[in-house]
Design an enzyme around this catalytic site. Structure first.
Site: not given
Ligand code: CMC
Length: 425
Positions: A266, A307, A365
């Protein structure tokens, strides 16, 4: 969108249950599932990807189209034409202020730009170098002691007073956390300076000296606060609503939001972006980090990408990117090695089929971390700054919830543990 009701059959009766569909003004309509337990089942929605937890009029997001509206106004227009405090007024009151309303609002904020001695003592009690998020969470929670007996959450007037206090004091507390973190004495708030300029002066100024904050940097700081102001029912806002639903003291509720924001998935992502760039260290290592991000066996993720809601682009990131270029030009930092790595990484990830197919775009971010690093802000402060901007969103949602009938938030569970068994003899 269709507003036809849904029908589900129950294992306890032959009759189908009618689930009303509630129309939203824009975006997805919602199915009211309050009667679901009559089927003998609960619903399971890990990560709340399909479940609305409340009704709200504050912010709307269309993640597929990259749309973010506050009270109907697109974030791009607010970023261009408004400022942070005016956006605070909008989020709380539902309409943009007239010029006299804005003046009164600024005056009310101004009146609360002070910190009591006990909060200062509390901060000084932390070991030097303590993480600023730990300090911020504590001092905001401590405000619940200072303002407990005189905060009646059922009174709209008291709730407004809480809002003024929080909006006014958050940047002051944030700057004090920073000064203590770096082992420097506090700089007093200067009433002649506007919100963002005063914050930067308290962060970097010298006690008793006139502010030398550049207007370009003050504008960029105000924009960072504005772009973080609200984002509907994200993890920290939902935490504040859940805490608030118990009738808890509002400062304690905001402290719970700060705790939820801290995680790297987050708000903590902005600090994690900078740490990742430092770990990459050189453009020649980017490829191996990209490979790690794509490897299912490796838990590493490219910080600042992806995201939960935005699957096309993050509209805040677009605005932030423009501001990022302005700040780098103002500071003559276009050739900073870390920032070069960031730009190269951005390009590679935008072209790479893995990131394109999974719709992983740079989020807010990614760029905010770069701007704040350029301004000279320590990465440990990045999430504190996010919290400072987001406080208005948290408190606007808390206020909205308390302004109409609400129930304590109490999710159900899918139990997979033991059935009943006896204690061994
Ligand atoms: N790098 C590599 N792979 C990724 C990433 C990433 N940053 N983000 C998602 N994926 C992959 C993930 O491994 C999954 O792959 P698969 O379908 O093969 O299992 C797929 O994309 C979907 O990911 P998810 O975890 O199911 O997506 P989510 O909606 O649960 O998570 C997120 C969203 C923001 C937590 C995630 O993209 C992440 O961890 N990003 C990096 C951390 C980040 O930048 N966070 C800030 C978010 S913006 C600020 C806010 O609003 O708080």
């Amino acid at each position: 969108m269709s507003s036809k009701n849904f029908y589900l059959s129950s294992k306890h009766s032959d009759d189908a249950i009618e689930l009303p569909v509630l129309n939203s003004t824009i975006g997805h309509n919602v199915i009211d599932i309050a009667k679901i337990p009559q089927t003998g089942c609960f619903t399971l929605d890990l990560g709340f990807g399909a479940t609305a937890a409340c009704e709200s009029k504050i912010t709307f997001i269309d993640g597929n189209k990259g749309v973010l509206l506050h009270r109907g106004y697109p974030i791009e227009e607010l970023a261009e034409k408004s400022d942070f405090l005016e956006t605070c007024f909008l989020l709380i009151n539902g309409e943009l202020p007239t010029s006299s309303e804005k003046e009164n609002f600024l005056r009310s904020i101004q009146k609360h730009r002070n910190i009591d001695g006990s909060t200062e003592q509390l901060l000084k009690g932390f070991p030097r170098g303590s993480h600023p998020m730990a300090m911020l969470c504590t001092v905001v929670a401590a405000m619940s002691a200072t303002y407990n007996s005189n905060t009646d959450i059922t009174s709209a007037e008291d709730r407004m007073l809480t809002i003024y206090r929080l909006v006014a004091k958050m940047p002051i507390l944030a700057a004090m956390c920073h000064r203590h973190f770096i082992g420097q004495p506090f700089v007093a708030t200067d009433d002649r300076l506007d919100y963002a300029e005063n914050f930067l002066n308290m962060m970097f100024g010298t006690a008793g000296k006139e502010s030398t904050v550049s207007p370009v940097l003050a504008k960029a700081m105000d924009l960072i606060f504005l772009l973080h102001a609200d984002h509907e029912q994200n993890a920290s806002t939902s935490t504040v609503r859940l805490s608030g639903s118990t009738g808890a003291n509002p400062y304690a509720c905001i402290a719970s939001g700060i705790a939820a924001l801290w995680g790297p998935a987050h708000g903590g992502a902005n600090q994690a972006v900078l740490e990742m760039l430092e770990e990459i260290g050189d453009e020649k290592h980017i490829e191996s980090f990209i490979l790690r991000a794509k490897d299912k066996e490796d838990s590493f993720r490219l910080m600042g990408f992806g995201h939960r809601v935005y699957k096309n682009f993050d509209p805040r990131a677009r605005v932030m990117k423009v501001s990022c270029d302005e700040v780098l030009a103002e500071l003559g930092l276009e050739n900073d090695p870390l920032l070069k790595i960031a730009k190269r990484l951005e390009q590679i990830a935008l072209d790479d089929p893995y990131f394109v197919e999974k719709q992983l775009y740079p989020n807010v971010d990614f760029y905010s971390g770069i701007i704040m690093k350029a301004i000279g802000i320590s990465p440990e402060m990045f999430t504190v700054i996010f919290a400072t901007g987001r406080t208005i969103g948290w408190i606007a949602h808390w206020n909205e919830m308390l302004s109409s009938p609400y129930r304590i938030g109490r999710p159900r569970q899918h139990y997979t543990g033991y059935g009943k068994r006896s204690y061994p003899a």
